[in-house]
Design a protein around this motif. Sequence first.
Motif, PDB file in Angstrom:
ATOM      1  N   ALA A  11       0.831  -1.206   0.000  1.00 14.65           N
ATOM      2  CA  ALA A  11       0.000   0.000   0.000  1.00 14.65           C
ATOM      3  C   ALA A  11       0.867   1.258   0.000  1.00 14.65           C
ATOM      4  O   ALA A  11       0.587   2.214  -0.737  1.00 14.65           O
ATOM      5  CB  ALA A  11      -0.936  -0.008   1.202  1.00 14.65           C
ATOM      6  N   SER A  12       1.922   1.238   0.790  1.00 15.31           N
ATOM      7  CA  SER A  12       2.837   2.389   0.829  1.00 15.31           C
ATOM      8  C   SER A  12       3.546   2.578  -0.504  1.00 15.31           C
ATOM      9  O   SER A  12       3.761   3.714  -0.949  1.00 15.31           O
ATOM     10  CB  SER A  12       3.872   2.200   1.935  1.00 15.31           C
ATOM     11  OG  SER A  12       3.242   2.183   3.189  1.00 15.31           O
ATOM     12  N   LEU A  14       2.323   1.748  -3.457  1.00 19.95           N
ATOM     13  CA  LEU A  14       1.348   2.322  -4.395  1.00 19.95           C
ATOM     14  C   LEU A  14       1.139   3.801  -4.104  1.00 19.95           C
ATOM     15  O   LEU A  14       1.026   4.613  -5.023  1.00 19.95           O
ATOM     16  CB  LEU A  14       0.019   1.559  -4.323  1.00 19.95           C
ATOM     17  CG  LEU A  14      -1.076   2.047  -5.270  1.00 19.95           C
ATOM     18  CD1 LEU A  14      -0.627   1.966  -6.736  1.00 19.95           C
ATOM     19  CD2 LEU A  14      -2.359   1.242  -5.068  1.00 19.95           C
ATOM     20  N   LEU A  15       1.123   4.160  -2.842  1.00 22.56           N
ATOM     21  CA  LEU A  15       0.982   5.568  -2.466  1.00 22.56           C
ATOM     22  C   LEU A  15       2.169   6.380  -2.968  1.00 22.56           C
ATOM     23  O   LEU A  15       1.997   7.500  -3.465  1.00 22.56           O
ATOM     24  CB  LEU A  15       0.862   5.676  -0.951  1.00 22.56           C
ATOM     25  CG  LEU A  15       0.312   6.964  -0.390  1.00 22.56           C
ATOM     26  CD1 LEU A  15      -1.101   7.219  -0.872  1.00 22.56           C
ATOM     27  CD2 LEU A  15       0.337   6.931   1.127  1.00 22.56           C
ATOM     28  N   VAL A  31      -8.439   2.850  -6.607  1.00 24.90           N
ATOM     29  CA  VAL A  31      -8.386   1.899  -5.493  1.00 24.90           C
ATOM     30  C   VAL A  31      -9.777   1.712  -4.899  1.00 24.90           C
ATOM     31  O   VAL A  31     -10.212   0.591  -4.632  1.00 24.90           O
ATOM     32  CB  VAL A  31      -7.372   2.360  -4.419  1.00 24.90           C
ATOM     33  CG1 VAL A  31      -7.539   1.582  -3.126  1.00 24.90           C
ATOM     34  CG2 VAL A  31      -5.952   2.225  -4.950  1.00 24.90           C
ATOM     35  N   THR A  74      -2.497   1.949 -11.913  1.00 26.55           N
ATOM     36  CA  THR A  74      -3.257   1.081 -11.007  1.00 26.55           C
ATOM     37  C   THR A  74      -3.344  -0.329 -11.575  1.00 26.55           C
ATOM     38  O   THR A  74      -3.150  -1.311 -10.847  1.00 26.55           O
ATOM     39  CB  THR A  74      -4.673   1.648 -10.773  1.00 26.55           C
ATOM     40  OG1 THR A  74      -4.565   2.990 -10.292  1.00 26.55           O
ATOM     41  CG2 THR A  74      -5.452   0.811  -9.769  1.00 26.55           C
ATOM     42  N   PHE A  94      -5.528  -2.745  -0.613  1.00 28.63           N
ATOM     43  CA  PHE A  94      -6.333  -1.573  -0.963  1.00 28.63           C
ATOM     44  C   PHE A  94      -6.988  -0.945   0.262  1.00 28.63           C
ATOM     45  O   PHE A  94      -7.089   0.275   0.360  1.00 28.63           O
ATOM     46  CB  PHE A  94      -7.362  -1.929  -2.027  1.00 28.63           C
ATOM     47  CG  PHE A  94      -6.756  -2.129  -3.393  1.00 28.63           C
ATOM     48  CD1 PHE A  94      -5.619  -1.452  -3.788  1.00 28.63           C
ATOM     49  CD2 PHE A  94      -7.316  -3.005  -4.295  1.00 28.63           C
ATOM     50  CE1 PHE A  94      -5.050  -1.630  -5.036  1.00 28.63           C
ATOM     51  CE2 PHE A  94      -6.763  -3.194  -5.561  1.00 28.63           C
ATOM     52  CZ  PHE A  94      -5.635  -2.502  -5.918  1.00 28.63           C
ATOM     53  N   PHE A  97      -4.226   0.942   1.867  1.00 26.07           N
ATOM     54  CA  PHE A  97      -3.954   2.147   1.071  1.00 26.07           C
ATOM     55  C   PHE A  97      -4.907   3.263   1.494  1.00 26.07           C
ATOM     56  O   PHE A  97      -4.493   4.404   1.718  1.00 26.07           O
ATOM     57  CB  PHE A  97      -4.112   1.850  -0.426  1.00 26.07           C
ATOM     58  CG  PHE A  97      -3.953   3.052  -1.300  1.00 26.07           C
ATOM     59  CD1 PHE A  97      -2.711   3.385  -1.824  1.00 26.07           C
ATOM     60  CD2 PHE A  97      -5.037   3.869  -1.622  1.00 26.07           C
ATOM     61  CE1 PHE A  97      -2.547   4.501  -2.640  1.00 26.07           C
ATOM     62  CE2 PHE A  97      -4.894   4.982  -2.436  1.00 26.07           C
ATOM     63  CZ  PHE A  97      -3.641   5.297  -2.946  1.00 26.07           C
ATOM     64  N   LYS A 101      -3.888   6.741   3.194  1.00 22.28           N
ATOM     65  CA  LYS A 101      -4.281   7.965   2.485  1.00 22.28           C
ATOM     66  C   LYS A 101      -5.105   8.867   3.405  1.00 22.28           C
ATOM     67  O   LYS A 101      -4.837  10.063   3.520  1.00 22.28           O
ATOM     68  CB  LYS A 101      -5.085   7.616   1.234  1.00 22.28           C
ATOM     69  CG  LYS A 101      -5.714   8.816   0.532  1.00 22.28           C
ATOM     70  CD  LYS A 101      -6.809   8.407  -0.422  1.00 22.28           C
ATOM     71  CE  LYS A 101      -8.016   8.012   0.322  1.00 22.28           C
ATOM     72  NZ  LYS A 101      -9.295   8.491  -0.036  1.00 22.28           N
TER      73      LYS A 101
END
Length: 184
Positions: A11-12, A14-15, A31, A74, A94, A97, A101
């Motif tokens: 998740a980090s 993707l962020l 997401v 994505t 997700f 994430f 976020k």
Amino acid sequence: MSDFNVSSRYASALLAVANDTKQFDVIAADVELVLKCFLTVKELKVAINSPIIKQEKKLQIIEALFKNNVSDKTLEFIKFVIKKNRETLLLNIFKRFIEIKNHKLGLSDIKVKVAFDLSEELKGKLKSTLENLTNKKVSINLQIDEKIIGGFIAEHENTVYDASIKHSLDLLKKKLTQGDFILN
């Protein structure tokens, strides 16, 4: 490594991609869309998590469903997770994430149980009260539970705010049965 730690790392990552490519809002919306699909379409979740279905078929399913509905970054990420044989963690990744976020943006998603559906005015007052309690901007997920009689029960992170009539009555009952009360 625990599933939580692995999910947090993905998740980090993707962020970081979202920030680096300046597609934060787009990827965040993607997401949420993918997560909603996995949560509402049981067959999708079963197919992607199935050890019987081959990786190539899973990639084809993802491609067919999301190619025209999410950004390339994505889609690449989802395929990457599948290629790393971590597809069973996609939902957790997700969800994590979204948690990261929201924390970064100072947002909080709060589950609130009420005895009956609230008017827009009461929802606004409840939201304002919860924002003051948490010092964050909140979104409220209302759930009706007639057992609480009135008031509300809010769950935020590891804290429960119980302002229900049922809770107050239970406390009063406890005081009366223990003889710990004062008559005026």
